[in-house]
Design a protein around this motif. Structure first.
Motif, PDB file in Angstrom:
ATOM      1  N   GLY A   1       0.814  -1.210   0.000  1.00 44.96           N
ATOM      2  CA  GLY A   1       0.000   0.000   0.000  1.00 44.96           C
ATOM      3  C   GLY A   1       0.845   1.256   0.000  1.00 44.96           C
ATOM      4  N   ALA A   2       1.909   1.258   0.788  1.00 44.93           N
ATOM      5  CA  ALA A   2       2.791   2.422   0.839  1.00 44.93           C
ATOM      6  C   ALA A   2       3.518   2.623  -0.494  1.00 44.93           C
ATOM      7  N   ALA A   3       3.980   1.535  -1.096  1.00 47.29           N
ATOM      8  CA  ALA A   3       4.674   1.636  -2.383  1.00 47.29           C
ATOM      9  C   ALA A   3       3.744   2.170  -3.461  1.00 47.29           C
ATOM     10  N   LEU A   4       2.481   1.731  -3.443  1.00 53.86           N
ATOM     11  CA  LEU A   4       1.529   2.214  -4.436  1.00 53.86           C
ATOM     12  C   LEU A   4       1.287   3.708  -4.265  1.00 53.86           C
ATOM     13  N   ALA A   5       1.149   4.161  -3.025  1.00 53.61           N
ATOM     14  CA  ALA A   5       0.960   5.597  -2.792  1.00 53.61           C
ATOM     15  C   ALA A   5       2.182   6.384  -3.254  1.00 53.61           C
ATOM     16  N   ARG A   6       3.378   5.887  -2.974  1.00 50.08           N
ATOM     17  CA  ARG A   6       4.598   6.575  -3.422  1.00 50.08           C
ATOM     18  C   ARG A   6       4.654   6.642  -4.941  1.00 50.08           C
ATOM     19  N   LEU A   7       4.248   5.562  -5.592  1.00 48.07           N
ATOM     20  CA  LEU A   7       4.212   5.550  -7.055  1.00 48.07           C
ATOM     21  C   LEU A   7       3.269   6.631  -7.573  1.00 48.07           C
ATOM     22  N   HIS A   8       2.081   6.710  -7.000  1.00 51.41           N
ATOM     23  CA  HIS A   8       1.106   7.713  -7.439  1.00 51.41           C
ATOM     24  C   HIS A   8       1.618   9.124  -7.206  1.00 51.41           C
ATOM     25  N   LEU A   9       2.257   9.358  -6.079  1.00 50.04           N
ATOM     26  CA  LEU A   9       2.774  10.694  -5.782  1.00 50.04           C
ATOM     27  C   LEU A   9       3.973  11.037  -6.660  1.00 50.04           C
ATOM     28  N   ALA A  10       4.839  10.064  -6.904  1.00 49.38           N
ATOM     29  CA  ALA A  10       6.033  10.309  -7.710  1.00 49.38           C
ATOM     30  C   ALA A  10       5.688  10.576  -9.169  1.00 49.38           C
ATOM     31  N   GLY A  11       4.567  10.024  -9.624  1.00 45.64           N
ATOM     32  CA  GLY A  11       4.203  10.186 -11.021  1.00 45.64           C
ATOM     33  C   GLY A  11       3.527  11.493 -11.353  1.00 45.64           C
TER      34      GLY A  11
ATOM     35  N   LEU B   1      -4.810  -0.563   2.868  1.00 45.43           N
ATOM     36  CA  LEU B   1      -5.476   0.737   2.752  1.00 45.43           C
ATOM     37  C   LEU B   1      -4.929   1.757   3.745  1.00 45.43           C
ATOM     38  N   ALA B   2      -4.636   1.321   4.958  1.00 48.29           N
ATOM     39  CA  ALA B   2      -4.122   2.257   5.959  1.00 48.29           C
ATOM     40  C   ALA B   2      -2.759   2.803   5.552  1.00 48.29           C
ATOM     41  N   ALA B   3      -1.899   1.937   5.013  1.00 51.26           N
ATOM     42  CA  ALA B   3      -0.572   2.392   4.596  1.00 51.26           C
ATOM     43  C   ALA B   3      -0.672   3.337   3.403  1.00 51.26           C
ATOM     44  N   TYR B   4      -1.553   3.025   2.470  1.00 50.31           N
ATOM     45  CA  TYR B   4      -1.761   3.916   1.322  1.00 50.31           C
ATOM     46  C   TYR B   4      -2.313   5.259   1.793  1.00 50.31           C
ATOM     47  N   HIS B   5      -3.354   5.210   2.608  1.00 47.99           N
ATOM     48  CA  HIS B   5      -4.042   6.409   3.081  1.00 47.99           C
ATOM     49  C   HIS B   5      -3.112   7.296   3.897  1.00 47.99           C
ATOM     50  N   GLY B   6      -2.143   6.671   4.583  1.00 52.75           N
ATOM     51  CA  GLY B   6      -1.215   7.454   5.387  1.00 52.75           C
ATOM     52  C   GLY B   6      -0.306   8.337   4.553  1.00 52.75           C
ATOM     53  N   LEU B   7      -0.093   7.985   3.287  1.00 56.46           N
ATOM     54  CA  LEU B   7       0.762   8.777   2.405  1.00 56.46           C
ATOM     55  C   LEU B   7      -0.038   9.592   1.400  1.00 56.46           C
ATOM     56  N   ARG B   8      -1.109   9.001   0.900  1.00 49.50           N
ATOM     57  CA  ARG B   8      -1.998   9.718  -0.033  1.00 49.50           C
ATOM     58  C   ARG B   8      -3.435   9.451   0.398  1.00 49.50           C
ATOM     59  N   PRO B   9      -4.008  10.315   1.209  1.00 51.14           N
ATOM     60  CA  PRO B   9      -5.342  10.055   1.752  1.00 51.14           C
ATOM     61  C   PRO B   9      -6.391   9.876   0.653  1.00 51.14           C
ATOM     62  N   LEU B  10      -7.200   8.837   0.806  1.00 50.80           N
ATOM     63  CA  LEU B  10      -8.316   8.601  -0.101  1.00 50.80           C
ATOM     64  C   LEU B  10      -9.462   9.543   0.253  1.00 50.80           C
ATOM     65  N   SER B  11     -10.015  10.214  -0.742  1.00 47.87           N
ATOM     66  CA  SER B  11     -11.132  11.118  -0.501  1.00 47.87           C
ATOM     67  C   SER B  11     -12.378  10.318  -0.125  1.00 47.87           C
ATOM     68  N   ALA B  12     -13.373  11.010   0.416  1.00 45.81           N
ATOM     69  CA  ALA B  12     -14.638  10.354   0.748  1.00 45.81           C
ATOM     70  C   ALA B  12     -15.277   9.754  -0.496  1.00 45.81           C
ATOM     71  N   GLU B  13     -15.146  10.445  -1.634  1.00 44.44           N
ATOM     72  CA  GLU B  13     -15.712   9.942  -2.880  1.00 44.44           C
ATOM     73  C   GLU B  13     -14.984   8.684  -3.354  1.00 44.44           C
ATOM     74  N   GLU B  14     -13.675   8.645  -3.193  1.00 45.82           N
ATOM     75  CA  GLU B  14     -12.916   7.452  -3.572  1.00 45.82           C
ATOM     76  C   GLU B  14     -13.293   6.273  -2.680  1.00 45.82           C
ATOM     77  N   GLN B  15     -13.450   6.516  -1.405  1.00 44.52           N
ATOM     78  CA  GLN B  15     -13.828   5.435  -0.498  1.00 44.52           C
ATOM     79  C   GLN B  15     -15.213   4.898  -0.842  1.00 44.52           C
ATOM     80  N   ALA B  16     -16.143   5.786  -1.176  1.00 43.01           N
ATOM     81  CA  ALA B  16     -17.496   5.345  -1.516  1.00 43.01           C
ATOM     82  C   ALA B  16     -17.521   4.543  -2.809  1.00 43.01           C
ATOM     83  N   ALA B  17     -16.602   4.848  -3.724  1.00 42.09           N
ATOM     84  CA  ALA B  17     -16.572   4.170  -5.021  1.00 42.09           C
ATOM     85  C   ALA B  17     -15.826   2.845  -4.988  1.00 42.09           C
TER      86      ALA B  17
END
Length: 319
Positions: free
Chosen positions: A122-132, A248-264
């Motif tokens: 989860g953390a690696a995926l968030a870093r990938l999204h932020l780095a891109g 999800l917690a590790a991802y959210h800790g680096l790139r928080p998921l919005s309420a809309e993303e969580q609902a989807a």
């Protein structure tokens, strides 16, 4: 990874002459996966991966993939880096195919996913999204929702040979997914294929992310849904909410998921299941005879899809 194109010693020697990575010691085909021909390559300069691009990869898009890998590596994501030849080019022809050499990453992928693997993913995926974020070119997701109906049509004639009534089940599920597909969620560059065999661990630490040839510009939370499908189901196809919560917690800790993303998340997970079910089904029905390739069972993703169809909201995933 797989081998569709055999490379002779003579062809490889001629190919390597354009690089400054020493002389060949050994190379062997890698049978895992379904997309490109891959070889483990050892030279006097070290270990590398040689890839010949087959099937779904558009040659015109190869510079985008290789550029993204270089971009992410420069920003600290541990991923393969393309090796440039003496002329500065990272792409050239080998045995009639476009080919590239990338650096080798140490480690092994987890054959049995444990909860402690999921937070690093989860953390690696968030870093990938932020780095891109500042990688300027975009790439349409050729295997996104717009492609699924056509892919199902290409599989329709053989679907019921895999399981009786499969085509009808997929028709019904796909109609609901496309009708509910979200618009307006945050988008960016995604890996789109972050399965356990594309993540290496060494001494229980994540040591690398590989295989970016499905990467695209799409909904970031869809990439999270791909990972939930890939990492959080047990061998009996029950969903492990402990693994999901950790990821999800590790991802959210680096790139928080919005309420809309969580609902989807439920419909995104259904879509991710459908995408891999359909591409596995297509490959199951169309793998060339004699190809050195490990086919993957499409029905594994039908079982996952059935779970996601019961999910009402993010609570099903531990949110």
């Amino acid at each position: 990874m797989a081998v569709y194109t055999e490379v002779t010693d003579e062809a490889l020697d001629a190919f390597l002459a354009d690089y400054g990575i020493g002389t060949l010691i050994a190379f062997r085909g890698i049978a895992e996966g379904v997309e490109n021909s891959n070889y483990s390559l050892r030279t006097t300069a070290g270990d590398f991966i040689l890839t010949l691009y087959e099937k779904r990869v558009d040659p015109d898009e190869l510079p985008w993939f290789l550029g993204l890998m270089e971009h992410l590596a420069r920003r600290g994501l541990v991923c393969p880096e393309p090796v440039h030849g003496r002329d500065g080019a990272a792409l050239r022809r080998l045995c009639g195919k476009w080919a590239a050499i990338t650096t080798f990453l140490p480690g092994v992928w987890p054959r049995r996913v444990r909860p402690q693997h999921c937070a690093p993913v989860g953390a690696a995926l968030a870093r990938l999204h932020l780095a891109g974020v500042d990688y300027a070119p975009g790439r349409r997701n050729a295997l996104g929702p717009a492609a699924w109906a056509e892919l199902l049509e290409r599989c329709r004639a053989g679907a019921d040979q895999v399981q009786d009534g499969l085509a009808e089940q997929l028709d019904r599920a796909l109609g609901g997914i496309l009708k509910a597909w979200p618009a307006g969620l945050p988008s960016g560059h995604i890996h789109a294929d972050l399965f356990p065999d594309n993540v290496f661990f060494l001494n229980d630490k994540l040591s690398g992310v590989i295989d970016f040839y499905f990467a695209a510009t799409d909904l970031l939370a869809y990439d999270v849904a791909v990972c939930l499908n890939a990492w959080c189901f047990e061998a009996d196809f029950s969903f492990n909410v402990t693994k999901s919560r950790a990821l999800l917690a590790a991802y959210h800790g680096l790139r928080p998921l919005s309420a809309e993303e969580q609902a989807a998340l439920p419909v995104l997970c259904r879509g991710a299941s459908m995408r891999f079910l359909l591409t596995r089904l297509f490959d199951w029905l169309n793998t060339p005879p004699g190809a050195l390739v490990t086919r993957k069972d499409p029905l594994e993703y039908l079982r996952r899809l059935r779970f996601h169809l019961t999910a009402i909201d993010g609570h099903a995933y531990g949110l």
